[in-house]
Write a protein that holds these residues in place. Sequence first.
Motif, PDB file in Angstrom:
ATOM      1  N   PRO A  32       0.799  -1.238   0.000  1.00  0.00           N
ATOM      2  CA  PRO A  32       0.000   0.000   0.000  1.00  0.00           C
ATOM      3  C   PRO A  32       0.829   1.285   0.000  1.00  0.00           C
ATOM      4  O   PRO A  32       0.322   2.342  -0.399  1.00  0.00           O
ATOM      5  CB  PRO A  32      -0.828  -0.124   1.285  1.00  0.00           C
ATOM      6  N   ASP A  33       2.084   1.210   0.430  1.00  0.00           N
ATOM      7  CA  ASP A  33       2.929   2.404   0.453  1.00  0.00           C
ATOM      8  C   ASP A  33       3.798   2.547  -0.793  1.00  0.00           C
ATOM      9  O   ASP A  33       4.559   3.506  -0.919  1.00  0.00           O
ATOM     10  CB  ASP A  33       3.843   2.374   1.696  1.00  0.00           C
ATOM     11  N   ALA A  34       3.706   1.585  -1.720  1.00  0.00           N
ATOM     12  CA  ALA A  34       4.524   1.624  -2.934  1.00  0.00           C
ATOM     13  C   ALA A  34       3.867   2.480  -4.013  1.00  0.00           C
ATOM     14  O   ALA A  34       2.699   2.855  -3.923  1.00  0.00           O
ATOM     15  CB  ALA A  34       4.762   0.207  -3.437  1.00  0.00           C
ATOM     16  N   TRP A  35       4.628   2.784  -5.066  1.00  0.00           N
ATOM     17  CA  TRP A  35       4.179   3.714  -6.113  1.00  0.00           C
ATOM     18  C   TRP A  35       2.873   3.278  -6.754  1.00  0.00           C
ATOM     19  O   TRP A  35       1.970   4.103  -6.942  1.00  0.00           O
ATOM     20  CB  TRP A  35       5.253   3.867  -7.205  1.00  0.00           C
ATOM     21  N   PHE A  36       2.733   1.998  -7.125  1.00  0.00           N
ATOM     22  CA  PHE A  36       1.550   1.529  -7.842  1.00  0.00           C
ATOM     23  C   PHE A  36       0.274   1.845  -7.064  1.00  0.00           C
ATOM     24  O   PHE A  36      -0.676   2.410  -7.609  1.00  0.00           O
ATOM     25  CB  PHE A  36       1.658   0.027  -8.104  1.00  0.00           C
TER      26      PHE A  36
END
Length: 333
Positions: free
Chosen positions: A121-125
Amino acid sequence: MGKKLALIFAVMFVFVALVGPATAAPVVFRFSGQSPPEHVATKTMEAMAKEIGEKTSGRVEVKVYPASQLGNYSLVFEEMIRGTVDMAMMSIATEFEPRLEMTYINGFCSGYDEAKKIFDPDAWFSKKLAELLDPLGIKLIGSYLEGFIGIASTKELVDPLNPKVDKGVLTRVPNMAVYSLGARAMGFRPITIPYSDVYQSMQTGVCDAADGYPVAAAYTILGDVMKYWYHTNYSIEYLAMMVSNKSWAKLSADDQKVFQEVARKYTLLSIDNAEKEDNRYMDLMEKKGIKVFKYTEDQLKALKEACIGTWDELGKTALTPELMKEFKTQLGK
């Protein structure tokens, strides 16, 4: 008498203040899903609902509605915008924002370990998807991966890992540029056939293979007609965990945190479940006499790079040059 009455009222006030919050009716969230009641995705929704109820000490009650009981994913998406459906774990309806089609792009993830990084959830996607959903009035809180998508075929493919070689099969693809461009790049000759007609088309020879099916769906729907399964992982069967912004506003900051923590937990668990389910259904395929080909991420590298080579062309579609440039910078490695 006046002092005694005042004392009685004071005691009543304290009593109401003490018991009021404990007896207050919970906030009820309707949680919509598209999978059947016995499906692992529905079981995940039920586990999330139970955990949210426990961790909010009963302040929030989540009621699960599987099997599109509240409508198909397009209708539910619209109802979430209005705030009449609170929460969903479903496919994203791209008609409201065409750039949401980014979830279908071929070639950005080719393995379960890689998926845990991309769909965090904290990644770019996830942040980009959340950015596109927010103006519509919907909050992304997590992702659910049903499994990876491969190729089901009635004929053996020619040199399946070499994108420069024609695979020798006429292949059904979903009617989306992401799939048709990806299929051509990997060496397939695409033909568009409605989802409901694929089985009969493979049975009668209208097409030789099918693109766009995760393992479980391929086995369940095409198992009696397919003879080969190529687990090429060029795409992912993706469901979004979403909450209506109007419903989100009803939650306290502490309860919002609970939703986010639970969603994160089940996002990562879904990837482990996807790997187990993919392997389980590939085992069932083999027991049925279907020849299964599994590959490592390194073996799939050439196909992944071929799909990435289509991303500039996708930028000329509704996915826009700006989004695809960012997508390529972040995930085109």
